[in-house]
Each structure stands twice: as structure tokens, then as C-alpha cells.
Design a protein around this motif. Structure first.
Motif, PDB file in Angstrom:
ATOM      1  N   ASP A  11      37.189  -0.384  21.745  1.00 58.00           N
ATOM      2  CA  ASP A  11      35.914  -0.354  21.472  1.00 58.00           C
ATOM      3  C   ASP A  11      37.143  -0.305  20.178  1.00 58.00           C
ATOM      4  O   ASP A  11      36.598  -0.996  19.326  1.00 58.00           O
ATOM      5  N   PHE A  12      37.987   0.988  20.101  1.00 56.27           N
ATOM      6  CA  PHE A  12      38.893   0.908  18.685  1.00 56.27           C
ATOM      7  C   PHE A  12      39.052  -0.755  18.753  1.00 56.27           C
ATOM      8  O   PHE A  12      39.891  -0.698  17.465  1.00 56.27           O
ATOM      9  N   ALA A  14      38.530  -3.428  19.708  1.00 59.16           N
ATOM     10  CA  ALA A  14      37.292  -4.439  19.234  1.00 59.16           C
ATOM     11  C   ALA A  14      37.453  -4.145  17.884  1.00 59.16           C
ATOM     12  O   ALA A  14      37.265  -5.339  16.841  1.00 59.16           O
ATOM     13  N   LYS A  15      37.092  -3.294  17.682  1.00 57.10           N
ATOM     14  CA  LYS A  15      36.482  -3.088  16.016  1.00 57.10           C
ATOM     15  C   LYS A  15      38.222  -3.194  14.676  1.00 57.10           C
ATOM     16  O   LYS A  15      37.657  -4.295  13.881  1.00 57.10           O
ATOM     17  N   GLN A  16      39.385  -3.397  15.668  1.00 53.11           N
ATOM     18  CA  GLN A  16      40.284  -3.350  14.316  1.00 53.11           C
ATOM     19  C   GLN A  16      40.638  -4.657  14.247  1.00 53.11           C
ATOM     20  O   GLN A  16      41.093  -5.735  13.478  1.00 53.11           O
ATOM     21  N   ALA A  18      38.260  -7.052  14.841  1.00 55.65           N
ATOM     22  CA  ALA A  18      36.668  -7.352  13.800  1.00 55.65           C
ATOM     23  C   ALA A  18      37.416  -7.509  12.439  1.00 55.65           C
ATOM     24  O   ALA A  18      37.492  -8.061  11.624  1.00 55.65           O
ATOM     25  N   TYR A  19      37.842  -6.001  11.934  1.00 55.36           N
ATOM     26  CA  TYR A  19      37.959  -5.912  10.787  1.00 55.36           C
ATOM     27  C   TYR A  19      39.112  -6.890  10.459  1.00 55.36           C
ATOM     28  O   TYR A  19      39.107  -7.394   8.843  1.00 55.36           O
ATOM     29  N   ASN A 100      30.752  -3.618   9.650  1.00 47.76           N
ATOM     30  CA  ASN A 100      31.704  -3.676  10.915  1.00 47.76           C
ATOM     31  C   ASN A 100      32.385  -2.879  11.277  1.00 47.76           C
ATOM     32  O   ASN A 100      32.102  -2.970  12.642  1.00 47.76           O
ATOM     33  N   LEU A 101      32.486  -1.835  10.787  1.00 47.57           N
ATOM     34  CA  LEU A 101      33.490  -0.747  11.074  1.00 47.57           C
ATOM     35  C   LEU A 101      32.500   0.178  11.524  1.00 47.57           C
ATOM     36  O   LEU A 101      32.550   1.014  12.266  1.00 47.57           O
TER      37      LEU A 101
END
Length: 101
Positions: A11-12, A14-16, A18-19, A100-101
Motif C-alpha cells: 500500500d505504501f 502504491a501510494k508513493q 501515485a504521488y 490521494n495520499l
């Protein structure tokens, strides 16, 4: 326990990711505003710079000063407008990235 850590790590990541994609997109959009500003400066200088120099060379001082004032006013308002739009767009993009984060 290990599966939970792997899910959190995924998850981390994926968020990174996306950022990073959002930041690259924002940088491209903001670079367009910088390009537009350069075009506006070049256009105003091209339309008012050379004719003003010619007016100075031929001794038409009053007309040259009026031309400088008009060109400077146009450039000032163009810069102010583009800068405010860029700041508004940057704030919008930053809020989208943070959501998004």
C-alpha cells in the motif's frame, strides 16, 4: 503477521508511486505556464521593443516613452494574470496529490 506487513508495504509503495505520477503531471502542467510566460514576454518585446528603439533612434522621444509605457503595462498585466493562474492551478494540483495520499 508477515502478510500484514507485506500488504502495508505494498500500500505504501502504491501510494508513493501515485504521488510520484501526480507530481510529474503537475510539473509538466506548471512548465506549460512558464513557457506561456516566455512566449508573452517575447511577443511584447518583439512588438514594442524594436519599434521603441527605432523611435529613440529617430528622435521621437515622446512616442517612444508612450510605447514603453504601453508595452510595460501589457507585459505587467500578462505576467500578473499568468502567475495567478499558475498559482491557482498549483494549489489545485497540490490538493489533488494530498487527497490521494
Amino acid at each position: 503477521m508477515q502478510n500484514s506487513n507485506e500488504n502495508n508495504n505494498a500500500d505504501f509503495l502504491a501510494k508513493q508511486h501515485a504521488y510520484t505520477r501526480g507530481k510529474e503531471k503537475a510539473d509538466k502542467i506548471l512548465a506549460r505556464y512558464d513557457f506561456i510566460m516566455k512566449v508573452a514576454i517575447g511577443l511584447v518585446l518583439g512588438l514594442f521593443g524594436f519599434p521603441t528603439l527605432l523611435l529613440f533612434a529617430f528622435g521621437a522621444l515622446i512616442q517612444a516613452i508612450i510605447s514603453l509605457v504601453i508595452g510595460g503595462g501589457i507585459l505587467f498585466f500578462a505576467y500578473k494574470n499568468i502567475k495567478s493562474r499558475k498559482e491557482a492551478h498549483q494549489a489545485k494540483l497540490d490538493s489533488e496529490i494530498m487527497q490521494n495520499l
